[in-house]
Design a protein around this motif. Structure first.
Motif, short mmCIF file in Angstrom:
data_model
loop_
_atom_site.label_atom_id
_atom_site.label_comp_id
_atom_site.label_asym_id
_atom_site.label_seq_id
_atom_site.Cartn_x
_atom_site.Cartn_y
_atom_site.Cartn_z
N PRO A 1 0.84 -1.20 0.00
CA PRO A 1 0.00 0.00 0.00
C PRO A 1 0.88 1.24 0.00
N ARG A 2 0.44 2.26 -0.74
CA ARG A 2 1.21 3.50 -0.78
C ARG A 2 0.82 4.36 0.41
N LYS A 3 1.83 4.83 1.11
CA LYS A 3 1.62 5.65 2.30
C LYS A 3 2.35 6.97 2.13
N ILE A 4 1.86 7.98 2.82
CA ILE A 4 2.54 9.27 2.86
C ILE A 4 2.62 9.73 4.31
N ASN A 5 3.62 10.55 4.58
CA ASN A 5 3.77 11.12 5.92
C ASN A 5 2.97 12.42 5.99
N VAL A 6 2.10 12.53 7.00
CA VAL A 6 1.26 13.70 7.18
C VAL A 6 1.56 14.30 8.54
N SER A 7 1.93 15.58 8.54
CA SER A 7 2.19 16.23 9.83
C SER A 7 0.86 16.59 10.49
N GLN A 8 0.83 16.39 11.78
CA GLN A 8 -0.38 16.60 12.57
C GLN A 8 -0.31 17.97 13.26
N PRO A 9 -1.45 18.49 13.71
CA PRO A 9 -1.47 19.81 14.35
C PRO A 9 -0.59 19.88 15.60
N ASP A 10 -0.37 18.75 16.27
CA ASP A 10 0.46 18.79 17.48
C ASP A 10 1.95 18.69 17.16
N GLY A 11 2.35 18.62 15.86
CA GLY A 11 3.74 18.58 15.46
C GLY A 11 4.25 17.17 15.18
N SER A 12 3.48 16.16 15.49
CA SER A 12 3.90 14.79 15.22
C SER A 12 3.65 14.47 13.74
N VAL A 13 4.19 13.35 13.33
CA VAL A 13 4.02 12.90 11.94
C VAL A 13 3.34 11.55 11.97
N LYS A 14 2.33 11.39 11.11
CA LYS A 14 1.58 10.15 11.04
C LYS A 14 1.66 9.63 9.61
N GLU A 15 1.79 8.31 9.48
CA GLU A 15 1.81 7.69 8.17
C GLU A 15 0.38 7.28 7.81
N LEU A 16 -0.15 7.84 6.71
CA LEU A 16 -1.53 7.58 6.29
C LEU A 16 -1.54 7.06 4.86
N PRO A 17 -2.61 6.36 4.48
CA PRO A 17 -2.72 5.89 3.09
C PRO A 17 -2.71 7.06 2.11
N ASP A 18 -2.02 6.87 1.01
CA ASP A 18 -1.95 7.87 -0.05
C ASP A 18 -3.33 7.99 -0.70
N PRO A 19 -3.83 9.22 -0.91
CA PRO A 19 -5.14 9.36 -1.55
C PRO A 19 -5.11 9.00 -3.03
#
Length: 177
Positions: A101-119
């Motif tokens: 599955p293709r994933k991308i790193n998305v920065s969150q409002p609290d400054g952390s980074v979460k790996e989510l599925p690529d749209p």
């Protein structure tokens, strides 16, 4: 009658230089057929054949329909032609295919980074993890397929009925007999 006359001919008929050249040519031909020399590559000297598994990663393979790719022999349990460093090795078995599955790193409002599925802005790009299995020569410097050493990071070219693409070695496992 002398063996060698004043013009350098044997028995007055054959030139000694011509006789020497014919003798050298005959010796070369005789040595080629009687003592042909060693065969095989240098990589096979002092090696043994063992089962091997090679994990490959394919990143960004542009294909319209990945399922059509798997229709013509590029399936688990099938075989694929392998080219290593522009040298055809032959066919090797496919142990497993896993579409990643293709994933991308998305920065969150609290400054952390979460790996989510690529749209999936690019619907034609596919990533895969392949495991190939076959027999390899193993010597002191590692496993050898054909005349090429197999190391992590080297490219493999996979070719079949409806595909030709490159993959990169990410793991090499030598199995004990």
């Amino acid at each position: 009658m002398a063996i060698l006359d004043s013009k350098g001919r044997l028995f007055g008929k054959i030139n000694i230089l011509d006789f020497g050249a014919v003798l050298v040519i005959l010796l070369v031909i005789f040595s080629i057929f009687v003592f042909p020399g060693t065969t095989g590559s240098v990589a096979q000297v002092g090696s043994k054949t063992v089962p091997i598994e090679v994990d490959l990663v394919v990143r960004g393979l542009n294909v319209r329909d990945p399922e059509r790719l798997f229709d013509k022999g590029f399936t688990k349990g099938g075989k694929t032609n392998v080219i290593i460093r522009n040298q055809p090795y032959g066919q090797i078995g496919i142990k497993s295919i896993q579409v990643l599955p293709r994933k991308i790193n998305v920065s969150q409002p609290d400054g952390s980074v979460k790996e989510l599925p690529d749209p999936k802005t690019n619907n034609f790009s596919t990533d895969m993890l392949l495991t190939l299995e076959g027999k390899a020569q193993v010597n002191e410097s590692g496993p050898v397929l054909g005349n090429s050493k197999v190391k992590i990071g080297m490219p493999f070219e996979l070719e079949g009925f409806n595909y030709n693409f490159n993959a990169t070695v990410i793991d090499v496992r030598v199995k004990d007999k």
